[in-house]
Enzyme design. Structure first.
Site, short mmCIF file in Angstrom:
data_model
loop_
_atom_site.label_atom_id
_atom_site.label_comp_id
_atom_site.label_asym_id
_atom_site.label_seq_id
_atom_site.Cartn_x
_atom_site.Cartn_y
_atom_site.Cartn_z
N TYR A 263 0.92 -1.16 0.15
CA TYR A 263 -0.12 0.08 0.04
C TYR A 263 0.87 1.25 -0.04
CZ TYR A 263 -4.60 -2.37 0.83
OH TYR A 263 -5.67 -2.97 0.68
N LYS B 165 4.06 -15.49 3.21
CA LYS B 165 4.25 -15.97 1.81
C LYS B 165 5.72 -16.23 1.88
CE LYS B 165 2.87 -17.82 -2.09
NZ LYS B 165 2.23 -19.22 -2.18
N ASP C 95 -2.05 -18.58 0.89
CA ASP C 95 -2.98 -19.22 0.26
C ASP C 95 -3.55 -20.43 0.94
OD1 ASP C 95 -0.32 -20.61 0.48
OD2 ASP C 95 -0.32 -21.29 -1.79
N ASP D 46 -6.05 -7.27 4.04
CA ASP D 46 -7.16 -6.91 3.62
C ASP D 46 -7.91 -7.75 2.90
OD1 ASP D 46 -8.82 -4.76 2.12
OD2 ASP D 46 -7.89 -5.20 0.21
N ASP E 260 -11.86 -9.57 4.40
CA ASP E 260 -13.04 -9.72 3.60
C ASP E 260 -13.74 -11.21 3.87
OD1 ASP E 260 -12.93 -6.93 3.01
OD2 ASP E 260 -13.60 -7.30 0.87
C1 IPM Z 1 -10.50 -1.81 3.55
C2 IPM Z 1 -10.91 -1.37 2.39
C3 IPM Z 1 -9.53 -0.34 2.06
C4 IPM Z 1 -8.06 -0.94 2.07
C5 IPM Z 1 -9.93 0.35 0.80
C6 IPM Z 1 -11.10 1.45 0.73
C7 IPM Z 1 -8.77 1.83 0.67
O1 IPM Z 1 -10.69 -2.20 1.45
O2 IPM Z 1 -10.25 -1.06 4.75
O3 IPM Z 1 -10.20 -3.22 3.71
O4 IPM Z 1 -8.02 -1.47 0.96
O5 IPM Z 1 -7.71 -0.92 3.10
MG MG Z 2 -10.69 -4.21 2.27
#
Ligand code: IPM
Ligand code: MG
Length: 360
Positions: A141, A191, A223, A247, A251
């Site tokens: 990032y 990794k 993975d 990230d 999710d």
């Molecule tokens: C998160 C989001 C952010 C990230 C985006 C909106 C920049 O996906 O907080 O997980 O990638 O960190």
């Molecule tokens: Mg995210």
């Protein structure tokens, strides 16, 4: 004592859900008799439209002068054509970096009443309760060099995944501390069979682990972790990983909890903590009044716990959410047979009412 909270709704459903979380904080202020001053700031696409920049100076100053930040979400199709430096997402990224919020805590716990909302089978997911700790200010990032160079088919785009031992050490110490307060198991995800940066990661985490002999440390390749998270989520307690892996895995972890709309997060490190639901702006349902505000409300609970050091009030908010779920109220994302469908504001109302009852 009066605390100042910067409220940054951002874009899309960020606006809908932050409104409910702010109401919950106001209910806490009234019920517990703590002074909370909520002040709104503009960020993301809304700020690009109004001021030509995703993070106006006034918003950054507001955040720096506050005790904590309640954040919604940023981004949307309207700004998708912009270059990365000008996108709404830059707003939150610069904020994380400037405020040194290097540790992102993303708890994923399956609420007992939501077992049937998870796309995973009951026998796999029931009882899952884990915490993803994502490094938030390093890796791909922010790594340099980055860019696109050259012309035509020779054009080359590149980012850099880089970590210093110091960056790894501080997030590792924080993660071991969190694991210590949980079931004392830490899985570090990397990794290291391919990436040298991961080799350093594993080395430093192992070294730090010697100071936490009561926490069982293991290492997992990313993975493999992605697979294990949905195949046997109960095997995890605390997961520590770098920015991009975190990230993606967080999710995925949201699925364990039933919906993205349920997962809060805390970003810690510097003096001012930032609290946001892990979901995005969900442009497809923005402004329709149907988004799930519970992730934002639970983020407000984390704010009370970590930044204002009001664990009792944080517990109350979480208990109020619990009661609303047990009573069977559901937003569309977690609706199931036999439950009562409600919209964003009604869900907020129910939490506020339960909270008021807890203060009586
Ligand atoms: C998160 C989001 C952010 C990230 C985006 C909106 C920049 O996906 O907080 O997980 O990638 O960190
Ligand atoms: Mg995210």
């Amino acid at each position: 004592m009066t605390y100042r909270i910067a409220v940054l709704p951002g874009d899309g459903i960020g606006v809908d859900v932050t409104r409910e979380a702010a109401r919950v904080l106001q209910t806490v202020a009234k019920g517990a008799g703590v002074g909370l001053e909520l002040e709104e700031g503009i960020i993301g696409g809304a700020a690009i439209d109004a001021h030509g920049t995703p993070l106006p100076d006034a918003t950054l100053r507001l955040c720096q002068a506050s005790d904590a930040i309640l954040f919604g979400a940023v981004g949307g199709p309207k700004w998708d054509g912009l270059r990365p430096e000008y996108r709404p997402e830059r707003g939150i990224l610069i904020l994380r970096k400037t405020l040194d919020l290097y540790a992102n805590l993303r708890p994923a716990r399956l609420h007992p009443t939501l077992v049937d909302s998870s796309p995973l089978r009951r026998s796999v997911v029931e009882g899952a309760d884990l915490m993803v700790i994502r490094e938030l200010t390093g890796g791909l990032y922010f790594g340099e060099p980055r860019g696109i160079e050259g012309t035509g088919p020779a054009r080359r785009g590149f980012n850099t995944m880089a970590y210093t031992a110091r960056e790894i050490e501080r997030i590792a110490r924080l993660a071991f501390g969190v694991a210590r307060g949980r079931r004392k198991r830490l899985t570090s995800v990397d990794k290291s069979n391919v990436l040298v940066v991961s080799q350093l990661w594993r080395e430093v985490v192992t070294e730090v682990g010697k100071d936490y002999p009561d926490v069982a440390l293991d290492h997992l390749l990313v993975d493999n972790c992605a697979m294990a998270l949905v195949a046997e989520p109960r095997r995890f307690d605390t997961i520590l990983t770098e920015n991009t892996f975190g990230d993606i895995l967080s999710d995925e972890a949201a699925i364990i909890a039933g919906s993205m709309g349920l997962l809060p997060s805390a970003s810690l490190g510097g003096r001012v903590g930032l609290y946001e639901p892990i979901h995005g702006t969900a442009p497809d349902i923005a402004g329709q009044g149907i988004a799930n505000p519970l992730a934002a409300i639970l983020s407000a609970a984390m704010l009370l716990r970590h930044s204002l050091e009001l664990p009792g009030e944080a517990d109350r908010v979480e208990r109020a959410v619990d009661r609303v779920l047990v009573a069977g109220y559901r937003t569309k994302d977690v609706q199931a047979p036999g439950t009562t469908l409600v919209g964003t504001a009604a869900m907020g109302d129910h939490v506020v009412h339960e909270l008021e009852a807890l203060y009586r």
